[in-house]
Design a protein around this motif. Structure first.
Motif, mmCIF file in Angstrom:
data_model
loop_
_atom_site.group_PDB
_atom_site.id
_atom_site.type_symbol
_atom_site.label_atom_id
_atom_site.label_comp_id
_atom_site.label_asym_id
_atom_site.label_seq_id
_atom_site.Cartn_x
_atom_site.Cartn_y
_atom_site.Cartn_z
ATOM 1 N N GLU A 54 29.096 26.831 58.381
ATOM 2 C CA GLU A 54 29.092 27.377 59.742
ATOM 3 C C GLU A 54 30.540 27.650 60.133
ATOM 4 O O GLU A 54 31.377 26.740 60.121
ATOM 5 C CB GLU A 54 28.460 26.381 60.716
ATOM 6 C CG GLU A 54 28.455 26.857 62.158
ATOM 7 C CD GLU A 54 27.989 25.781 63.128
ATOM 8 O OE1 GLU A 54 27.922 26.073 64.329
ATOM 9 O OE2 GLU A 54 27.700 24.652 62.679
ATOM 10 N N LYS A 55 30.826 28.893 60.481
ATOM 11 C CA LYS A 55 32.191 29.304 60.779
ATOM 12 C C LYS A 55 32.534 28.971 62.230
ATOM 13 O O LYS A 55 31.869 29.444 63.155
ATOM 14 C CB LYS A 55 32.333 30.808 60.535
ATOM 15 C CG LYS A 55 33.754 31.307 60.389
ATOM 16 C CD LYS A 55 33.726 32.774 59.965
ATOM 17 C CE LYS A 55 35.126 33.273 59.633
ATOM 18 N NZ LYS A 55 35.092 34.692 59.199
ATOM 19 N N ILE A 56 33.555 28.123 62.443
ATOM 20 C CA ILE A 56 33.973 27.740 63.789
ATOM 21 C C ILE A 56 35.311 28.414 64.083
ATOM 22 O O ILE A 56 36.376 27.923 63.695
ATOM 23 C CB ILE A 56 34.109 26.210 63.925
ATOM 24 C CG1 ILE A 56 32.854 25.503 63.417
ATOM 25 C CG2 ILE A 56 34.402 25.826 65.370
ATOM 26 C CD1 ILE A 56 31.589 25.824 64.175
ATOM 27 N N SER B 32 24.645 24.879 54.662
ATOM 28 C CA SER B 32 25.464 26.069 54.438
ATOM 29 C C SER B 32 26.701 25.959 55.320
ATOM 30 O O SER B 32 26.827 25.025 56.115
ATOM 31 C CB SER B 32 24.666 27.341 54.780
ATOM 32 O OG SER B 32 24.244 27.303 56.136
ATOM 33 N N PHE C 54 35.470 25.321 59.086
ATOM 34 C CA PHE C 54 34.036 25.446 58.845
ATOM 35 C C PHE C 54 33.386 24.069 59.017
ATOM 36 O O PHE C 54 34.014 23.045 58.740
ATOM 37 C CB PHE C 54 33.745 25.923 57.417
ATOM 38 C CG PHE C 54 34.244 27.295 57.093
ATOM 39 C CD1 PHE C 54 33.457 28.413 57.328
ATOM 40 C CD2 PHE C 54 35.498 27.486 56.539
ATOM 41 C CE1 PHE C 54 33.912 29.687 57.008
ATOM 42 C CE2 PHE C 54 35.962 28.744 56.219
ATOM 43 C CZ PHE C 54 35.171 29.856 56.456
ATOM 44 N N ARG C 55 32.134 24.073 59.463
ATOM 45 C CA ARG C 55 31.301 22.878 59.370
ATOM 46 C C ARG C 55 30.275 23.137 58.273
ATOM 47 O O ARG C 55 29.641 24.188 58.235
ATOM 48 C CB ARG C 55 30.567 22.597 60.681
ATOM 49 C CG ARG C 55 31.451 22.190 61.830
ATOM 50 C CD ARG C 55 30.606 21.831 63.042
ATOM 51 N NE ARG C 55 31.429 21.715 64.240
ATOM 52 C CZ ARG C 55 31.071 22.187 65.429
ATOM 53 N NH1 ARG C 55 29.910 22.795 65.570
ATOM 54 N NH2 ARG C 55 31.863 22.031 66.465
ATOM 55 N N LYS C 56 30.118 22.175 57.387
ATOM 56 C CA LYS C 56 29.191 22.337 56.272
ATOM 57 C C LYS C 56 27.988 21.421 56.443
ATOM 58 O O LYS C 56 28.097 20.204 56.401
ATOM 59 C CB LYS C 56 29.897 22.022 54.942
ATOM 60 C CG LYS C 56 29.011 22.257 53.727
ATOM 61 C CD LYS C 56 29.761 21.959 52.437
ATOM 62 C CE LYS C 56 28.889 22.210 51.221
ATOM 63 N NZ LYS C 56 29.603 21.880 49.964
ATOM 64 N N TYR C 57 26.830 22.031 56.657
ATOM 65 C CA TYR C 57 25.549 21.327 56.611
ATOM 66 C C TYR C 57 24.943 21.710 55.259
ATOM 67 O O TYR C 57 25.473 21.385 54.222
ATOM 68 C CB TYR C 57 24.665 21.736 57.785
ATOM 69 C CG TYR C 57 25.196 21.280 59.130
ATOM 70 C CD1 TYR C 57 24.865 20.020 59.635
ATOM 71 C CD2 TYR C 57 26.024 22.101 59.891
ATOM 72 C CE1 TYR C 57 25.355 19.602 60.864
ATOM 73 C CE2 TYR C 57 26.505 21.695 61.122
ATOM 74 C CZ TYR C 57 26.177 20.447 61.607
ATOM 75 O OH TYR C 57 26.663 20.036 62.820
#
Length: 379
Positions: free
Chosen positions: A155-157, A153, A148-151
């Motif tokens: 983001e599923k990669i 919220s 996941f990338r977390k901003y």
């Protein structure tokens, strides 16, 4: 000072078993981070290794926290770290030498069959080490996970859609490691077999201050006899948008050049830039285009760059230098509309085409717009 480090290390590791064989060693380099962030990171690792589907059995793991800043480390030990350094956690200290030195320090101490790297401001998921016994039995040298990338919220990669194992071609993995935007050039979100790293004397280059992960991954994939991917989502990468706004560094070109040439020489010596299928060559071209953009924005057109750097002659000389020049010349007008093998977004392709055709003022405008966007993020 070194005696102080040794004393602190002995105290903080009291009661931790550093002897017997174990399933997993997790190495966490620490530099300028709060005790709270580190505690969250450590807690997430403990939760993952103790999940019902984790391959780690019977407490057979260790977390090696390497503090790379002695002043901060001392403060953390006194104020916040005493509770963290329990239950399989080892704390060690070194005078400030960078993330590569910290990871290498951890590698020298690691006892686990498998090695994982976690950045102290990131987290792992509960499924971080949910690896099937069938996949582990094949003893791949490296296992890649989704993340996941977390901003604001998550983001599923989803990069790997199924559990796979390959002992034949590693070119596809090398392509993914080199290609911008994949996150596969990082060492987090992966498992490395410790004996493979040891037998191939694979460590992090302490000469690199930028691109050390990607160079390590290129070396790793080139030397691996087998690679695997897991469909599990194992890592949460915390994206700090403010970190993209950096003070101008006079040595930025030198730092990026060094990593670029290390990778270039590694691929060239293996004959991969001339291979018939062209997979690695195209991936390396995309890597070089991404480096051109990084230097365009953060060096040649940085608002704080001295006037001798922010001029046409210096910029055009850079664009024609080895190995950047050939990659830029390979970029066609067709790529703006159809990609044509370029992995970068349209806006970045447009900026690169302006650079390719020496449209200096348009590149300058694009860089100014980007710096205003970055400044608005942190204001």
């Amino acid at each position: 000072m070194s005696n102080d480090f040794d004393t602190l290390t002995c105290v903080i590791n009291r009661g931790v078993n550093t002897g017997g064989a174990m399933d997993l060693s997790v190495i966490v380099p620490v530099y300028r981070i709060s005790g709270g962030q580190l505690r969250n990171c450590i807690d997430s690792i403990k939760k993952a290794v103790n999940s019902p589907h984790s391959f780690v059995k019977h407490g057979g793991y260790e977390i090696i926290v390497v503090c790379d800043e002695p002043q901060q480390a001392t403060g953390l030990v006194r104020n916040e770290m005493s509770q963290i350094a329990q239950d399989n956690v080892r704390l060690v200290f070194q005078p400030h030498a960078g993330v590569s030195a910290a990871r290498n320090h951890g590698l020298r101490l690691a006892c686990g069959e498998w090695i994982g790297f976690v950045d102290a401001d990131d987290l792992v998921t509960e499924n971080a080490w949910d690896v099937s016994s069938q996949l582990l039995a094949k003893k791949p040298d490296v296992i890649f996970f989704n993340h996941f990338r977390k901003y604001n919220s998550l983001e599923k990669i989803q990069y790997w859609k199924q559990d796979t194992f390959t002992a034949k071609s590693t070119n596809s993995f090398l392509r993914d490691v080199l290609s911008p935007g994949t996150d596969q050039g990082t060492v987090w979100g992966k498992l490395f077999r410790r004996m493979f790293l040891s037998e191939n004397q694979l460590t992090f280059s302490e000469e690199l201050a930028i691109g050390e992960d990607q160079y390590f991954m290129v070396q790793t994939v080139l030397r691996a006899k087998s690679l695997a991917s897991s469909k599990s989502f194992g890592y949460i990468y915390s994206c700090n948008s403010a970190s993209t706004v950096r003070a101008f560094r006079l040595d930025m070109r030198e730092r990026i050049d060094k990593a670029t040439h290390y990778i270039f020489e590694e691929l060239r010596d293996e004959g991969l830039l001339d291979s018939r299928d062209g997979i690695v060559r195209k991936a390396f071209e995309n890597y070089l285009l991404d480096r051109i953009l990084a230097l365009t924005i953060n060096y040649y057109f940085h608002p704080d760059a001295p006037i001798e750097i922010r001029n046409k002659k210096a910029y055009f000389a850079f664009l024609s230098s080895v190995p950047y020049g050939d990659a830029l010349q390979a970029l066609s007008l067709k790529s703006l509309f159809h990609g044509d093998g370029c992995a970068l977004p349209v806006a970045k392709r447009l900026t690169l085409l302006c650079a390719r055709y020496h449209l200096y003022q348009l590149v300058k405008i694009a860089a100014e717009i980007r710096h205003r966007e970055l400044a608005s993020i942190v204001s």
